[in-house]
Design a protein around this motif. Structure first.
Motif, PDB file in Angstrom:
ATOM      1  N   THR A   4     -63.552  38.899  18.928  1.00  0.00           N
ATOM      2  CA  THR A   4     -61.816  39.564  18.353  1.00  0.00           C
ATOM      3  C   THR A   4     -61.188  38.767  17.009  1.00  0.00           C
ATOM      4  O   THR A   4     -60.809  37.367  17.432  1.00  0.00           O
ATOM      5  CB  THR A   4     -60.705  40.537  19.018  1.00  0.00           C
ATOM      6  OG1 THR A   4     -61.381  41.038  19.594  1.00  0.00           O
ATOM      7  CG2 THR A   4     -59.835  41.626  18.243  1.00  0.00           C
ATOM      8  N   ILE A   5     -61.524  39.157  15.705  1.00  0.00           N
ATOM      9  CA  ILE A   5     -61.021  39.122  14.588  1.00  0.00           C
ATOM     10  C   ILE A   5     -58.811  39.448  13.960  1.00  0.00           C
ATOM     11  O   ILE A   5     -59.527  40.763  14.724  1.00  0.00           O
ATOM     12  CB  ILE A   5     -62.182  39.360  13.161  1.00  0.00           C
ATOM     13  CG1 ILE A   5     -63.110  38.494  13.070  1.00  0.00           C
ATOM     14  CG2 ILE A   5     -61.067  38.871  12.219  1.00  0.00           C
ATOM     15  CD1 ILE A   5     -63.914  39.204  12.540  1.00  0.00           C
ATOM     16  N   ARG A  19     -52.073  37.377  21.259  1.00  0.00           N
ATOM     17  CA  ARG A  19     -51.703  37.259  22.501  1.00  0.00           C
ATOM     18  C   ARG A  19     -52.279  38.150  23.391  1.00  0.00           C
ATOM     19  O   ARG A  19     -52.837  37.415  24.466  1.00  0.00           O
ATOM     20  CB  ARG A  19     -50.483  36.589  22.785  1.00  0.00           C
ATOM     21  CG  ARG A  19     -50.440  35.446  21.568  1.00  0.00           C
ATOM     22  CD  ARG A  19     -48.433  35.327  22.077  1.00  0.00           C
ATOM     23  NE  ARG A  19     -48.087  34.407  21.987  1.00  0.00           N
ATOM     24  CZ  ARG A  19     -46.615  34.480  20.981  1.00  0.00           C
ATOM     25  NH1 ARG A  19     -46.570  34.652  20.875  1.00  0.00           N
ATOM     26  NH2 ARG A  19     -46.538  32.395  20.384  1.00  0.00           N
ATOM     27  N   ARG A  20     -52.396  39.114  22.786  1.00  0.00           N
ATOM     28  CA  ARG A  20     -52.861  40.434  23.942  1.00  0.00           C
ATOM     29  C   ARG A  20     -54.567  40.239  24.118  1.00  0.00           C
ATOM     30  O   ARG A  20     -55.434  41.185  25.325  1.00  0.00           O
ATOM     31  CB  ARG A  20     -52.598  41.806  23.227  1.00  0.00           C
ATOM     32  CG  ARG A  20     -51.069  41.812  23.399  1.00  0.00           C
ATOM     33  CD  ARG A  20     -50.331  42.201  24.550  1.00  0.00           C
ATOM     34  NE  ARG A  20     -50.846  43.979  25.555  1.00  0.00           N
ATOM     35  CZ  ARG A  20     -49.705  44.716  25.740  1.00  0.00           C
ATOM     36  NH1 ARG A  20     -49.494  44.016  26.091  1.00  0.00           N
ATOM     37  NH2 ARG A  20     -51.022  45.396  26.204  1.00  0.00           N
ATOM     38  N   PHE A  21     -55.406  40.145  22.835  1.00  0.00           N
ATOM     39  CA  PHE A  21     -56.113  40.171  22.576  1.00  0.00           C
ATOM     40  C   PHE A  21     -56.637  38.780  24.160  1.00  0.00           C
ATOM     41  O   PHE A  21     -57.800  39.309  24.952  1.00  0.00           O
ATOM     42  CB  PHE A  21     -57.123  40.173  21.989  1.00  0.00           C
ATOM     43  CG  PHE A  21     -57.693  41.563  20.986  1.00  0.00           C
ATOM     44  CD1 PHE A  21     -57.766  42.635  21.338  1.00  0.00           C
ATOM     45  CD2 PHE A  21     -56.325  42.400  20.529  1.00  0.00           C
ATOM     46  CE1 PHE A  21     -58.398  43.730  21.407  1.00  0.00           C
ATOM     47  CE2 PHE A  21     -57.002  42.888  20.054  1.00  0.00           C
ATOM     48  CZ  PHE A  21     -57.609  44.342  20.197  1.00  0.00           C
ATOM     49  N   ARG A  22     -56.081  38.144  23.577  1.00  0.00           N
ATOM     50  CA  ARG A  22     -56.438  36.276  23.987  1.00  0.00           C
ATOM     51  C   ARG A  22     -55.916  36.954  26.022  1.00  0.00           C
ATOM     52  O   ARG A  22     -57.067  36.221  26.569  1.00  0.00           O
ATOM     53  CB  ARG A  22     -55.753  34.831  24.000  1.00  0.00           C
ATOM     54  CG  ARG A  22     -56.038  34.246  22.638  1.00  0.00           C
ATOM     55  CD  ARG A  22     -58.044  34.281  22.461  1.00  0.00           C
ATOM     56  NE  ARG A  22     -57.903  33.226  23.938  1.00  0.00           N
ATOM     57  CZ  ARG A  22     -58.259  32.742  24.477  1.00  0.00           C
ATOM     58  NH1 ARG A  22     -59.922  33.446  24.327  1.00  0.00           N
ATOM     59  NH2 ARG A  22     -58.354  32.195  25.340  1.00  0.00           N
ATOM     60  N   ILE A  29     -60.781  34.909  16.639  1.00  0.00           N
ATOM     61  CA  ILE A  29     -60.781  34.474  15.237  1.00  0.00           C
ATOM     62  C   ILE A  29     -59.805  35.033  14.694  1.00  0.00           C
ATOM     63  O   ILE A  29     -59.336  35.540  14.173  1.00  0.00           O
ATOM     64  CB  ILE A  29     -62.225  34.330  14.552  1.00  0.00           C
ATOM     65  CG1 ILE A  29     -63.102  34.547  15.127  1.00  0.00           C
ATOM     66  CG2 ILE A  29     -61.901  34.490  13.457  1.00  0.00           C
ATOM     67  CD1 ILE A  29     -64.398  35.356  15.234  1.00  0.00           C
ATOM     68  N   ALA A  30     -58.565  34.088  14.945  1.00  0.00           N
ATOM     69  CA  ALA A  30     -57.317  34.205  13.965  1.00  0.00           C
ATOM     70  C   ALA A  30     -57.088  33.426  13.065  1.00  0.00           C
ATOM     71  O   ALA A  30     -57.594  32.809  12.081  1.00  0.00           O
ATOM     72  CB  ALA A  30     -55.440  33.909  14.703  1.00  0.00           C
ATOM     73  N   VAL A  31     -57.054  34.663  11.415  1.00  0.00           N
ATOM     74  CA  VAL A  31     -57.118  34.905  10.447  1.00  0.00           C
ATOM     75  C   VAL A  31     -55.826  34.734   9.780  1.00  0.00           C
ATOM     76  O   VAL A  31     -53.968  35.350  10.110  1.00  0.00           O
ATOM     77  CB  VAL A  31     -57.210  35.989   9.154  1.00  0.00           C
ATOM     78  CG1 VAL A  31     -57.607  35.221   8.620  1.00  0.00           C
ATOM     79  CG2 VAL A  31     -59.379  35.823  10.162  1.00  0.00           C
ATOM     80  N   LEU A  71     -61.586  43.916  14.930  1.00  0.00           N
ATOM     81  CA  LEU A  71     -61.441  43.579  14.166  1.00  0.00           C
ATOM     82  C   LEU A  71     -59.811  44.590  13.918  1.00  0.00           C
ATOM     83  O   LEU A  71     -59.950  45.027  13.554  1.00  0.00           O
ATOM     84  CB  LEU A  71     -62.404  43.936  12.218  1.00  0.00           C
ATOM     85  CG  LEU A  71     -61.464  43.409  11.165  1.00  0.00           C
ATOM     86  CD1 LEU A  71     -60.642  42.375  11.358  1.00  0.00           C
ATOM     87  CD2 LEU A  71     -62.177  43.896   9.988  1.00  0.00           C
ATOM     88  N   VAL A  72     -59.184  43.692  13.493  1.00  0.00           N
ATOM     89  CA  VAL A  72     -57.661  44.218  13.063  1.00  0.00           C
ATOM     90  C   VAL A  72     -57.055  43.349  12.468  1.00  0.00           C
ATOM     91  O   VAL A  72     -56.681  42.441  12.044  1.00  0.00           O
ATOM     92  CB  VAL A  72     -56.600  43.744  14.841  1.00  0.00           C
ATOM     93  CG1 VAL A  72     -55.296  44.491  14.953  1.00  0.00           C
ATOM     94  CG2 VAL A  72     -57.390  44.507  16.044  1.00  0.00           C
TER      95      VAL A  72
END
Length: 174
Positions: A4-5, A19-22, A29-31, A71-72
């Motif tokens: 997930t990005i 945090r929810r996706f982790r 991938i945290a942008v 992708l969010v």
């Protein structure tokens, strides 16, 4: 494991989404712009200034995996001001971060999203039918984001990519 990005990963909504996706076990991938805040997340950091869409590909493409599942788009800006008082720069700030940056991040991620028949989520403007005084640039940029989502949905359906727009109520973030 899904990948997930999340853009705007260091802001209020973005941090919660990371945090929810982790928590569900995704590789995230945290942008974001703030290296220190990115380090605090249990995610793969990508330092990118989304206010500079021409630089997004250089930051994002080297770290994109072969496939991306989600992708969010959480990055966003809202600064109040009356139409009669705002200079062009205020409009450009909103349009750049709230519309152009998501378009560019999506363009960069599309090949990887197509490989996994992924999903793109746009965090949008809570009020899709009326705009109050002082909300002009924000609303205009987010209405454009809705059009971007609608176009992407029509164009990428053949590749199995899902597109969702989320319309949260007013949120108390920085």
């Amino acid at each position: 494991m899904k990948t997930t990005i999340v853009t705007g990963a260091t802001g209020g909504i973005g941090t919660s989404v990371v945090r929810r996706f982790r928590d569900r076990g995704d590789e995230v991938i945290a942008v974001g712009r703030d290296p220190e805040k990115l380090k605090a997340l249990d995610a793969r950091p990508v330092i990118a200034d989304l206010d500079r869409p021409d630089d997004i590909a250089a930051a994002l493409l080297p770290v994109l995996p072969e496939a991306v599942d989600v992708l969010v788009h959480c990055a966003g800006r809202m600064r109040a001001g009356a139409v009669g008082d705002l200079p062009p720069a205020a409009w450009m700030d909103h349009l750049t971060l709230n519309l152009l940056a998501p378009a560019e991040v999506t363009r960069c991620a599309l090949p990887a999203l197509r490989r996994s028949a992924g999903h793109v989520v746009f965090v949008n403007f809570y009020d899709g039918h009326a705009v109050g005084a002082g909300w002009g640039p924000y609303a205009a940029s987010k209405y454009g984001l809705r059009a971007l989502a609608d176009a992407l949905r029509a164009e990428e359906e053949r590749h199995g990519i899902g597109v969702t727009s989320v319309y949260p109520a007013c949120t108390a973030t920085e």
